[in-house]
Scaffold this motif. Structure first.
Motif, PDB file in Angstrom:
ATOM      1  N   ASP A  51       0.823  -1.215   0.000  1.00  0.00           N
ATOM      2  CA  ASP A  51       0.000   0.000   0.000  1.00  0.00           C
ATOM      3  C   ASP A  51       0.857   1.265   0.000  1.00  0.00           C
ATOM      4  OD1 ASP A  51      -2.313  -1.421  -0.088  1.00  0.00           O
ATOM      5  OD2 ASP A  51      -2.847  -1.157   2.021  1.00  0.00           O
ATOM      6  N   THR A  52       1.965   1.234   0.705  1.00  0.00           N
ATOM      7  CA  THR A  52       2.820   2.420   0.818  1.00  0.00           C
ATOM      8  C   THR A  52       3.801   2.530  -0.333  1.00  0.00           C
ATOM      9  OG1 THR A  52       2.667   2.369   3.228  1.00  0.00           O
ATOM     10  CG2 THR A  52       4.492   3.631   2.283  1.00  0.00           C
ATOM     11  N   PHE A  53       4.455   1.423  -0.673  1.00  0.00           N
ATOM     12  CA  PHE A  53       5.565   1.486  -1.630  1.00  0.00           C
ATOM     13  C   PHE A  53       5.258   0.855  -2.992  1.00  0.00           C
ATOM     14  CE2 PHE A  53       7.536   1.159   2.649  1.00  0.00           C
ATOM     15  CZ  PHE A  53       8.157   2.400   2.683  1.00  0.00           C
ATOM     16  N   GLY A  54       4.169   0.095  -3.099  1.00  0.00           N
ATOM     17  CA  GLY A  54       3.933  -0.717  -4.283  1.00  0.00           C
ATOM     18  C   GLY A  54       4.013   0.006  -5.608  1.00  0.00           C
TER      19      GLY A  54
ATOM     20  N   ALA B 234       9.174   7.485   7.550  1.00  0.00           N
ATOM     21  CA  ALA B 234       7.776   7.854   7.793  1.00  0.00           C
ATOM     22  C   ALA B 234       6.893   6.617   7.875  1.00  0.00           C
ATOM     23  CB  ALA B 234       7.287   8.782   6.681  1.00  0.00           C
ATOM     24  N   TRP B 235       7.135   5.635   6.993  1.00  0.00           N
ATOM     25  CA  TRP B 235       6.378   4.383   7.038  1.00  0.00           C
ATOM     26  C   TRP B 235       6.617   3.642   8.338  1.00  0.00           C
ATOM     27  CZ3 TRP B 235       8.979  -0.344   7.254  1.00  0.00           C
ATOM     28  CH2 TRP B 235       8.159  -1.478   7.214  1.00  0.00           C
ATOM     29  N   HIS B 236       7.876   3.555   8.747  1.00  0.00           N
ATOM     30  CA  HIS B 236       8.218   2.806   9.958  1.00  0.00           C
ATOM     31  C   HIS B 236       7.612   3.440  11.200  1.00  0.00           C
ATOM     32  CE1 HIS B 236      10.925   1.458  13.275  1.00  0.00           C
ATOM     33  NE2 HIS B 236      10.804   0.304  12.643  1.00  0.00           N
ATOM     34  N   ALA B 237       7.515   4.753  11.208  1.00  0.00           N
ATOM     35  CA  ALA B 237       7.010   5.463  12.392  1.00  0.00           C
ATOM     36  C   ALA B 237       5.547   5.149  12.681  1.00  0.00           C
ATOM     37  CB  ALA B 237       7.199   6.960  12.208  1.00  0.00           C
ATOM     38  N   LYS B 238       4.786   4.766  11.675  1.00  0.00           N
ATOM     39  CA  LYS B 238       3.344   4.543  11.866  1.00  0.00           C
ATOM     40  C   LYS B 238       2.895   3.108  11.620  1.00  0.00           C
ATOM     41  CE  LYS B 238       2.245   5.984   7.121  1.00  0.00           C
ATOM     42  NZ  LYS B 238       1.550   6.964   6.275  1.00  0.00           N
TER      43      LYS B 238
ATOM     44  N   GLY C  59       3.260  -1.105  18.443  1.00  0.00           N
ATOM     45  CA  GLY C  59       2.703  -1.998  19.457  1.00  0.00           C
ATOM     46  C   GLY C  59       2.871  -3.467  19.131  1.00  0.00           C
ATOM     47  N   LYS C  60       3.386  -3.768  17.928  1.00  0.00           N
ATOM     48  CA  LYS C  60       3.664  -5.152  17.546  1.00  0.00           C
ATOM     49  C   LYS C  60       5.121  -5.235  17.095  1.00  0.00           C
ATOM     50  CE  LYS C  60      -1.087  -6.184  16.167  1.00  0.00           C
ATOM     51  NZ  LYS C  60      -1.970  -6.666  15.076  1.00  0.00           N
ATOM     52  N   PRO C  61       6.055  -5.176  18.027  1.00  0.00           N
ATOM     53  CA  PRO C  61       7.477  -5.043  17.686  1.00  0.00           C
ATOM     54  C   PRO C  61       8.037  -6.179  16.842  1.00  0.00           C
ATOM     55  CG  PRO C  61       7.205  -5.586  20.015  1.00  0.00           C
ATOM     56  CD  PRO C  61       5.851  -5.247  19.493  1.00  0.00           C
ATOM     57  N   THR C  62       7.608  -7.408  17.097  1.00  0.00           N
ATOM     58  CA  THR C  62       8.156  -8.533  16.336  1.00  0.00           C
ATOM     59  C   THR C  62       7.730  -8.464  14.871  1.00  0.00           C
ATOM     60  OG1 THR C  62       8.189  -9.937  18.310  1.00  0.00           O
ATOM     61  CG2 THR C  62       8.287 -11.031  16.167  1.00  0.00           C
ATOM     62  N   MET C  63       6.435  -8.267  14.642  1.00  0.00           N
ATOM     63  CA  MET C  63       5.947  -8.186  13.274  1.00  0.00           C
ATOM     64  C   MET C  63       6.502  -6.948  12.571  1.00  0.00           C
ATOM     65  SD  MET C  63       4.197  -9.985  11.196  1.00  0.00           S
ATOM     66  CE  MET C  63       3.254 -11.030  12.299  1.00  0.00           C
ATOM     67  N   ARG C  64       6.658  -5.880  13.308  1.00  0.00           N
ATOM     68  CA  ARG C  64       7.233  -4.653  12.743  1.00  0.00           C
ATOM     69  C   ARG C  64       8.668  -4.893  12.286  1.00  0.00           C
ATOM     70  NH1 ARG C  64       8.205   0.901  16.201  1.00  0.00           N
ATOM     71  NH2 ARG C  64       7.670   2.407  14.578  1.00  0.00           N
TER      72      ARG C  64
END
Length: 391
Positions: free
Chosen positions: A117-120, A134-138, A142-147
């Motif tokens: 959605d962001t980079f495609g 900017a993408w990483h910040a949002k 709250g889900k550190p492993t999946m992030r």
């Protein structure tokens, strides 16, 4: 030379520069998002024309449609992140082998849910450090492993793009973003807890608990174990008593994919191994083979009711009840593997190479080629584990 000739004209706040040549024509130049300077492929009659060309390039950068111009080459189609990621996922290999199906599915889900959605639609070369930050910040707050998984995937894709010269630099530069702290504090089961837990399990799964805890086998390895993979050796000692030992050969594993169960190889090359079972487990193993396993060599050791592979949810329902009786509601099934490592390293006396060989761990293939467990030591480790119980 007339005033202004041979000098760059740079208007305050303007994008790029218009350089007037001795011929009276203008050359346009600008710095792209990749930090490199680019020149227009042609000269311009007026400064206005040069500025107009620069405005077009600036607009491309703003709408993320810019790609580095290739001098003296025909225009090539812009490679978007989505298209490149699709090719990357199809061709990705680890240690010369294609990705495991579960890993491929995991990556595809990360792409679909958190990256496309962001980079495609963006050309690879237009993705900047600021875009990634900017993408990483949002994303997945709250889900550190999946992030961390999503960021690692993005960094890996862009890293390959750098290696194949699709882009000049990797825009993923956030320190530590590809790792996360373990949320679940692992506390291996004690021997009394393990005894209670095993007794509380349905009889057909007790041997599975013991092999997970005492031998460090993974769930997928255990659910693909077959009669032919277990070898029981009877030895007659000098005192005339018969002592039995057992070895299980782990060379396959089963994973559950979107299409159902799939038999594959273990997680890494180090996962293909022979594991000696502690002698004190042999009575239960023999009983399990006689009571719950078919006579054919290919019969599964721990089949589902329908005879196929056992689903994780089927086992976990029983396991959750049993762990509560042991007072260990925090214990996960995979923690039994950590229990096995703790037992092998403690009462088993295994050193690091032996522990890695017994558990099938591999930090990197190169390291494992130089870390060899001494021949026969795994059997000694298994015997020491049983002595810890009887002693």
């Amino acid at each position: 030379m007339p005033r202004g000739e041979g000098r760059k004209t740079q208007k305050r706040g303007a994008f790029g520069t218009a350089h007037k040549l001795p011929s009276g024509r203008y050359r346009a130049m600008y710095y792209g998002p990749d930090g490199r300077r680019y020149k227009a492929p042609t000269m311009f009659l007026t400064e206005k024309d040069a500025r107009g060309w620069l405005s077009l390039r600036q607009a491309e950068i703003i709408r993320k449609a810019w790609t580095p111009p290739e001098a003296d080459q025909a225009p090539v189609p812009k490679v978007t992140f989505a298209k490149y990621a699709e090719t990357w996922l199809l061709n990705r290999q680890v240690s010369g082998r294609p990705l495991k199906e579960r890993t491929r599915e995991h990556y595809q889900k990360l792409l679909d849910d958190h990256l496309i959605d962001t980079f495609g639609a963006l050309p690879l070369a237009s993705i900047t450090v600021d875009d990634v930050d900017a993408w990483h910040a949002k994303t997945l707050v709250g889900k550190p492993t999946m992030r961390a998984h999503a960021y690692s995937l993005l960094r890996g894709i862009m890293g390959t793009a750098v290696a194949t010269r699709k882009i000049s630099a990797n825009p993923c530069v956030i320190s530590g973003a590809g790792s996360s702290r373990r949320v679940h504090a692992i506390r291996p089961a004690t021997l009394p807890e393990l005894e209670t837990l095993t007794a509380a399990m349905p009889e057909q799964y007790r041997a599975m608990v013991l092999l997970a805890a005492w031998c460090g086998a993974r769930f997928g390895e255990l659910t693909e174990l077959r009669r032919k993979d277990v070898v029981i050796i009877a030895e007659t000692k000098d005192d005339g008593e018969i002592h039995k030992h057992g070895v299980m050969r782990i060379e396959r594993a089963v994973v559950r994919t979107a299409d159902g169960f799939m038999v594959t190889t273990p997680k890494s090359d180090a996962g293909i191994r022979d594991v000696w079972m502690p002698p004190h487990l042999m009575p239960m193993i023999e009983q399990h083979l006689a009571k719950f396993v078919g006579k054919e060599r290919d019969s599964l050791l721990f089949p589902a009711k329908h005879g196929g592979h056992l689903a994780p949810a089927t086992l976990y329902r029983r396991f959750y009840t049993a762990r509560s009786k042991a007072g260990r509601e925090d214990l996960r099934w995979h923690d039994l593997r950590h229990t096995g490592a703790t037992l092998a390293a403690g009462p088993g006396g295994a050193n690091l190479p032996e522990l890695m060989a017994r558990g099938g761990w591999s930090t990197q293939a190169a390291a494992m080629r130089y870390l060899h467990a001494a021949a026969g030591r795994d059997r000694v480790i298994a015997e020491q584990l049983s002595k810890a119980v009887s002693g």
